[in-house]
Design a protein around this motif. Structure first.
Motif, PDB file in Angstrom:
ATOM      1  N   CYS A 389      43.686  40.370  62.445  1.00  0.00           N
ATOM      2  CA  CYS A 389      43.614  39.078  63.142  1.00  0.00           C
ATOM      3  C   CYS A 389      42.330  38.988  63.963  1.00  0.00           C
ATOM      4  CB  CYS A 389      44.793  38.902  64.103  1.00  0.00           C
ATOM      5  SG  CYS A 389      46.409  38.925  63.328  1.00  0.00           S
ATOM      6  N   GLU A 390      41.788  37.793  64.044  1.00  0.00           N
ATOM      7  CA  GLU A 390      40.706  37.478  64.973  1.00  0.00           C
ATOM      8  C   GLU A 390      41.224  36.406  65.918  1.00  0.00           C
ATOM      9  OE1 GLU A 390      36.505  37.922  62.897  1.00  0.00           O
ATOM     10  OE2 GLU A 390      37.833  36.692  61.657  1.00  0.00           O
ATOM     11  N   GLU A 391      41.246  36.694  67.204  1.00  0.00           N
ATOM     12  CA  GLU A 391      41.843  35.788  68.179  1.00  0.00           C
ATOM     13  C   GLU A 391      40.829  35.340  69.226  1.00  0.00           C
ATOM     14  OE1 GLU A 391      46.441  37.509  68.093  1.00  0.00           O
ATOM     15  OE2 GLU A 391      45.168  37.901  69.836  1.00  0.00           O
ATOM     16  N   LYS A 402      47.478  43.986  64.055  1.00  0.00           N
ATOM     17  CA  LYS A 402      48.863  43.915  64.510  1.00  0.00           C
ATOM     18  C   LYS A 402      49.764  44.689  63.536  1.00  0.00           C
ATOM     19  CE  LYS A 402      48.327  39.687  67.177  1.00  0.00           C
ATOM     20  NZ  LYS A 402      48.826  38.321  67.483  1.00  0.00           N
ATOM     21  N   ASP A 482      50.148  43.203  71.078  1.00  0.00           N
ATOM     22  CA  ASP A 482      50.264  41.877  70.461  1.00  0.00           C
ATOM     23  C   ASP A 482      50.275  40.752  71.483  1.00  0.00           C
ATOM     24  OD1 ASP A 482      50.352  43.238  68.083  1.00  0.00           O
ATOM     25  OD2 ASP A 482      52.529  43.095  67.856  1.00  0.00           O
TER      26      ASP A 482
END
Length: 512
Positions: A389-391, A402, A482
């Protein structure tokens, strides 16, 4: 961002953070061969343990073995690999590149699916909550046109495979105007078969050398040991034999990172049953295996069954569990009803009886077999793809894996807030206590924020921060990867808190 770009970032991430390296990297690599780094081998071992324990611990009638890679060459004659273990290959005359003809057609089918999905997504965005996807798929002219083309291609393709019609397979490629990805041309050769087995010689002298093969699958090692296991373990039908091991295939079209390699690892279980009951067990294992995958929490919608268009010569039922990779739905596990083909063939070629005497029926028979077979490397890739994931955050961004907590390479990191005032010593005390139970990391370099980001990037589920108050109250801050939420917990409670959240046992209990 395009899925192709996401996949490139994932491949780069795997190398940068020690998950997967190109093999022989300092010599510019070796095609379709990869090495697992310090993080990758931990993740891989955790996947193996989850699979092994789910088979051997949770089922009283399943045991494991570890058979040799080299086996008597007649085994591969009996199994059909010498004569029929082939891929249909086609060359592009301009690029000089070789492709699997069936994969080219499967990619074309996937393009029709993508066109349909694109129309559906556009409509869903346009109509919002009022969107009826089922009605749209059944009435939209563009969707119906693409579905008609896909269905016609699929029917023609399935027939060509089942008839082993290589001429028709080439004609499909020509008619669909499929181009070479390198040259962009349609200048194709004829389709021909290519055997995938690696061969070598065994013997002390050239004159006495015997041609042997690197095993192209691990299943045959189970079949030839079936009687040894049954007798020594006093096993009663139905029972299973599980195995994890390396296999080797001389793939001409090796691509998509670790998805298709020449050296790979399989997790297989062969389940021996009474003739006539195999299709019931086939359905049972289909359900069991899908539940095992979905138990990882990577999304129910990312899995599907795909029944085989062409059954192997030994099977009377076969399906794949596919996962939505960045390059489309791809097989991660196969479930096959192999009938009694393998055992009957080995009985015939060896000249030894391997029939099972069933005391309940008071008769002997060759058992039928239901197989579950996972490509461990593909499983690894599906988990990495589903976890990457890139947040965007208020104070910047982060790349985070994750990973299911029970599979994460590092379970927790212990971080002293500063490198002085007795905090490193307190952090080391905590590590020394927890390292017997979990794979832990200690990190004191850079700001606490940068250290959190490093742990996020390798998928560490929990970070423990030791601050000045920890010296007084024997409590630390526990950070969740997370949610990034933090809670204050007693050092004495850490073992129980973390074990409950990251153990393989926690995953296994959900399967019951």
């Amino acid at each position: 961002m395009a899925q192709e770009d996401v996949f490139k970032k994932l491949v780069s991430h795997c190398k940068e953070y020690g998950f997967v390296f190109p093999s022989s990297d300092i010599y510019d690599g070796l095609g379709a061969v990869y090495d697992y780094g310090q993080m990758g081998v931990e993740l891989k071992n955790n996947i193996k343990k989850y699979w092994w324990d789910s088979m051997v611990l949770l089922h009283e009638n399943i045991v494991g073995i570890d058979s040799a890679i080299f086996m008597h060459p007649t085994i591969w004659k009996a199994s059909g690999h010498v004569d029929a273990f082939n891929d249909p290959l086609i060359d592009n005359k301009d690029s000089k590149k070789r492709y699997r003809a069936d994969v080219l057609v499967e990619d074309q089918l996937a393009k029709y699916d993508e066109k349909i999905d694109k129309e559906v997504k556009k409509a869903a965005k346009r109509f919002g909550d009022a969107f009826d996807e089922e009605q749209f798929r059944a009435t939209n002219p563009r969707v119906l046109a693409n579905q008609e083309k896909r269905d016609a291609l699929h029917e023609r393709f399935a027939k060509a495979l089942n008839d082993n019609d290589l001429t028709e397979l080439r004609q499909i490629i020509v008619d669909e105007e499929i181009v070479c990805p390198i040259s962009g041309t349609r200048n194709w050769t004829e389709v021909r078969q290519f055997n995938l087995m690696f061969s070598t010689e065994m013997g002390s002298t050239a004159e006495s050398a015997m041609k042997v093969y690197l095993r192209p699958e691990t299943a045959q090692g189970i079949f030839v040991n079936y009687m040894n296991v049954q007798k020594s373990g006093r096993m009663k039908i139905p029972f299973g034999i599980a195995q994890i091991g390396k296999a080797f295939r001389n793939e001409i079209v090796a691509r998509q990172f670790i998805f298709r390699m020449r050296e790979f690892e399989q997790m297989e279980m062969q389940f021996f049953v009474r003739p006539g009951s195999e299709l019931e067990w086939f359905e049972m294992w289909k359900a069991q295996r899908l539940k095992w995958h979905e138990n990882l929490g990577l999304g129910h919608e990312n899995y599907r069954f795909h029944d085989h268009d062409k059954l192997a010569h030994y099977a009377n039922a076969a399906t794949d569990i596919e996962y939505l990779m960045p390059f489309g739905f791809k097989e991660v596990e196969g479930i096959h009803s192999r009938t009694d083909f393998d055992l009957s063939q080995h009985e015939k070629f060896s000249g030894k009886s391997i029939k099972y005497f069933d005391p309940e029926l008071n008769k002997s028979y060759v058992p039928y077999v239901v197989e579950t077979s996972i490509g461990l490397d593909r499983m690894f890739l599906s988990i990495m793809a589903g976890s990457f994931c890139e947040e965007e955050l208020e104070n910047g961004s982060r790349v985070v894996l994750k990973l299911p907590a029970a599979l994460a390479p590092v379970k927790l990191a212990v971080l002293p807030l500063v490198k002085k005032d007795g905090l490193p010593e307190k952090a080391r005390e905590i590590i020394d206590d927890l390292k017997f139970h979990f794979n832990c990391q200690y990190d004191e370099k850079d700001s606490i924020g940068k250290r959190y980001r490093r742990q996020d990037a390798i998928g560490t589920p929990y970070c423990i921060t030791v601050d000045h108050d920890s010296l007084k109250d024997n409590c630390v801050t526990l950070r969740n990867r997370d949610t990034m939420e933090q809670e204050r917990v007693a050092i004495a409670d850490l073992n129980n808190i973390i074990a409950d959240r990251v153990s393989i046992t926690s995953l296994l209990k959900k399967l019951q």
